[in-house]
Design an enzyme around this catalytic site. Sequence first.
Site, short mmCIF file in Angstrom:
data_model
loop_
_atom_site.label_atom_id
_atom_site.label_comp_id
_atom_site.label_asym_id
_atom_site.label_seq_id
_atom_site.Cartn_x
_atom_site.Cartn_y
_atom_site.Cartn_z
N GLY A 14 37.67 9.46 35.68
CA GLY A 14 38.08 8.36 36.54
C GLY A 14 36.99 7.86 37.47
CG HIS A 50 33.91 0.32 31.89
ND1 HIS A 50 33.38 0.99 32.96
CD2 HIS A 50 34.34 1.28 31.04
CE1 HIS A 50 33.50 2.29 32.78
NE2 HIS A 50 34.07 2.50 31.61
#
EC number: 2.7.1.156
Length: 171
Positions: A14, A50
Amino acid sequence: MSKTILVTGGARSGKSAIAEGLISGMPGAPIYIATAEVRDGEMAERVAVHQARRGPEWTTVHAPTDLIGALRDSDGKGPRLVDCLTLWLTNLMLSDADWQAAGRALASELGQQASHVVLVTNEVGAGIVPENALARAFRDAAGQLNQWIAAEADEVILAVSGLPLRVKSND
C-alpha cells in the site's frame, strides 16, 4: 518550508496509495515522478492502474535515471511523488551507473528542494538472503540507498497491510 517524506514497505503493502494520500493533502498541483520503464505488458498494466487511481489532475514526469534533474526541474511547481526509488536504483545498476554517487547526490538534493517531496521505496532486506550475487548486490544497494534517504527525510512511514506506521518524524 518543504518536507521530505519516505514511504517504505514490502511489495503490495500500500506504499503508493499512502504516498498519493499524503500528496493530496499538500498545497499545489501534484506531480508524479515515475522511475519505471515500461518493458512488458505486466508493467504497462501496473502503470495504468496507478494512473487511473491518481486521476487527471496529476502531471507525470518520466525520470528512469535522471531523478535529480526531474526534482530540480519540477521544484516550485507543486508537491512531487517519486515512485519509486527501488526502480530508479534498478535502472542505475542495469546501466552500470555509479549508484552510490547518484544516491548520495539525491540525498543531498532533497535538502535543497523548495517544494514537498514524497518518495516511495521497497524494503527488500526483510526476506531471505538471495541465492545469486546480483540479487544480493541489489538488496545491499537498496538497503544503503534507503538509509541515506531516510536520514535526510523529515518523516519515514512504513506501510504494513495498507496502513501507515510512522517510524520517524521531525515535527
